[in-house]
Design a protein around this motif. Structure first.
Motif, PDB file in Angstrom:
ATOM      1  N   HIS A  26      -3.244 -11.235 -13.419  1.00 53.89           N
ATOM      2  CA  HIS A  26      -2.045 -10.873 -12.655  1.00 53.89           C
ATOM      3  C   HIS A  26      -1.203 -12.109 -12.324  1.00 53.89           C
ATOM      4  O   HIS A  26      -1.747 -13.138 -11.922  1.00 53.89           O
ATOM      5  N   PHE A 128      -3.609   1.856   0.915  1.00 54.46           N
ATOM      6  CA  PHE A 128      -3.814   2.981   0.011  1.00 54.46           C
ATOM      7  C   PHE A 128      -4.797   2.614  -1.102  1.00 54.46           C
ATOM      8  O   PHE A 128      -5.654   3.409  -1.479  1.00 54.46           O
ATOM      9  N   ALA A 129      -4.657   1.413  -1.653  1.00 46.79           N
ATOM     10  CA  ALA A 129      -5.527   1.013  -2.763  1.00 46.79           C
ATOM     11  C   ALA A 129      -6.970   0.832  -2.291  1.00 46.79           C
ATOM     12  O   ALA A 129      -7.916   1.306  -2.932  1.00 46.79           O
ATOM     13  N   PHE A 218     -10.696   2.039 -13.130  1.00 40.92           N
ATOM     14  CA  PHE A 218     -10.157   2.400 -11.810  1.00 40.92           C
ATOM     15  C   PHE A 218     -10.236   1.212 -10.857  1.00 40.92           C
ATOM     16  O   PHE A 218      -9.282   0.890 -10.153  1.00 40.92           O
ATOM     17  N   GLU A 221      -7.713  -1.313 -11.412  1.00 42.47           N
ATOM     18  CA  GLU A 221      -6.419  -0.866 -10.871  1.00 42.47           C
ATOM     19  C   GLU A 221      -6.330  -1.117  -9.371  1.00 42.47           C
ATOM     20  O   GLU A 221      -5.263  -1.474  -8.863  1.00 42.47           O
ATOM     21  N   VAL A 222      -7.440  -0.901  -8.673  1.00 45.89           N
ATOM     22  CA  VAL A 222      -7.461  -1.141  -7.222  1.00 45.89           C
ATOM     23  C   VAL A 222      -7.138  -2.609  -6.918  1.00 45.89           C
ATOM     24  O   VAL A 222      -6.349  -2.912  -6.013  1.00 45.89           O
ATOM     25  N   TRP A 224      -5.664  -4.793  -9.024  1.00 50.07           N
ATOM     26  CA  TRP A 224      -4.342  -5.103  -9.588  1.00 50.07           C
ATOM     27  C   TRP A 224      -3.220  -4.626  -8.667  1.00 50.07           C
ATOM     28  O   TRP A 224      -2.245  -5.345  -8.407  1.00 50.07           O
ATOM     29  N   ALA A 225      -3.376  -3.409  -8.153  1.00 48.01           N
ATOM     30  CA  ALA A 225      -2.333  -2.829  -7.288  1.00 48.01           C
ATOM     31  C   ALA A 225      -2.155  -3.655  -6.014  1.00 48.01           C
ATOM     32  O   ALA A 225      -1.042  -3.765  -5.482  1.00 48.01           O
ATOM     33  N   ASP A 228       0.004  -6.539  -7.095  1.00 45.22           N
ATOM     34  CA  ASP A 228       1.367  -6.008  -7.283  1.00 45.22           C
ATOM     35  C   ASP A 228       2.105  -5.965  -5.955  1.00 45.22           C
ATOM     36  O   ASP A 228       3.240  -6.423  -5.841  1.00 45.22           O
ATOM     37  N   TYR A 231       2.949  -9.351  -4.693  1.00 43.87           N
ATOM     38  CA  TYR A 231       3.983  -9.979  -5.519  1.00 43.87           C
ATOM     39  C   TYR A 231       5.355  -9.465  -5.123  1.00 43.87           C
ATOM     40  O   TYR A 231       6.295 -10.219  -4.899  1.00 43.87           O
TER      41      TYR A 231
END
Lengths: 256, 256
Positions: A26, A128-129, A218, A221-222, A224-225, A228, A231
């Motif tokens: 990332h 949320f993540a 999954f 993604e947790v 990575w999000a 994100d 960032y």
């Protein structure tokens, strides 16, 4: 319908997921370790990641509660001890847990302990993540719950690069501030070896293997999000959502 | 410890939350209604929001299952009927539900129905935010679960502005494509009047009033985070996460 992979192929497929999707790729992670972030951006990272750290023993307790043998529970309970620490007893010194060390990291970059622990000001997307991870572990099969921890396979190398980079580039980061990471590579290797063996042993059908791979995706993604959200809220275009932490909030009284 | 607000003050405080935090203020919403998005960006919006739409009757069923009187259940079940539609019977024509209409909207902008329904390619952040809403409704008090629907207080005006703007600015958007929105202002007013009355009647202590306000703030975050994810994945800096929908994927065979 894909065929069953043999043990070696299956492990290779899992490692490939990390090579492509773990958050070492990332842009925020790269900025962090290359010294390209401002102190404010590092503070935002420390603050938000605290919430992730705080929920790790919660999700591990959910897994512990579903394990049916002493051997498995002994293996898994160590994760909770590592994060929650333990008091001195029987001549053994007290051990600071990972959560306490993360608070020290946040303190080290100038954040107030009570503010960090309150969870106020974390990004909604962080919450949320992280909560999605806790719910996943509660609601999915035990095999999937355990598989979602396999991101630890990929963390030891990343931790080394990040700690070295942060120490070299940021004058507000000391070895002591990063103490959280000192033991993590050894713990992560031990824990991920255990979880990997469990998954290799217990994924007995092609659909189990796919479920394990999906659980690992999954979890990527947790992670990575979360980056994100950092960032885009604090780096570019820095559109911090209403109520989220802003520079100056939650600072220690003596923060430089 | 704040004092109890009277009914009027409490309603005003709830409306103030919408004025400050509802997603009509989000830059993505403004781009959408001002005709500043590309067709690809509108497709990404339609695809991701489908997942939100698909989970609305799921969360409403959770609330329905907790209501203890016929009157409350009759009021609430209409939401599920509105979203799931109903078959023709007793001389009454069939009614397309909101979910079906949203699929028609996605179809209208060129997306393949099976792809939309599969949920493949939605942003992880969309899934995390929507699932957070479903979990909130299951796990919090009934008062908080109902309060989280109060964002509908703010939707009628926004729907009008958005539909008018989209029709005026995008040559690929027709009245038929936006049929989902035709009945929503009336339904939303009816539903939010019902939910508001419930909250005004049942928040009997200052801490209940705070819980209602927090639930409404939470729901604003759920909506806001979905637009954040769209903005940053498809507008700027357009860093689409691994596996998320990209232009050209999931198109209808006859998409122009």
């Amino acid at each position: 319908m894909k065929a069953m992979m043999d043990r070696q192929e299956f492990e290779a497929a899992l490692r490939q997921i990390g090579a492509e999707r773990y958050h070492h790729l990332h842009p925020f992670q790269k900025l962090l370790q290359d010294g390209q972030l401002t102190k404010v951006q590092v503070q935002a990272w420390a603050l938000n990641r605290y919430y992730y750290q705080s929920q790790i023993p919660v999700k591990d307790a959910s897994i512990l509660a579903r394990l049916q043998t002493t051997a498995l529970r002994r293996g898994w309970r160590q994760r909770i001890i590592d994060h929650d620490g333990q008091e001195a007893s029987d001549g053994q010194p007290a051990q600071r847990g990972g959560i306490e060390k993360w608070i020290a990291l946040a303190d080290g970059v100038g954040l107030d302990r009570d503010y960090v622990e309150s969870g106020e000001g974390i990004l909604p997307a962080t919450r949320f993540a992280v909560d999605a991870y806790v719910h996943f572990v509660r609601e999915k099969s035990l095999l999937e719950a355990i598989a979602s921890s396999l991101t630890e396979l990929f963390s030891p190398t990343v931790i080394g690069i990040r700690s070295k980079g942060m120490l070299a580039h940021y004058d507000f980061i000391s070895q002591e501030t990063l103490a959280y990471f000192d033991k993590r590579p050894v713990q992560a290797k031990r824990d991920s070896d255990f979880a990997l063996a469990y998954c290799l042993d217990n994924a007995r059908r092609p659909e189990d293997q796919r479920a394990v791979m999906d659980a690992l995706r999954f979890k990527c993604e947790v992670l990575w999000a979360q980056l994100d959200a950092l960032y885009f809220s604090y780096v570019e275009p820095a559109m911090t959502p209403p109520d989220a932490w802003r520079p100056g909030i939650g600072m220690k009284a003596d923060a430089p």
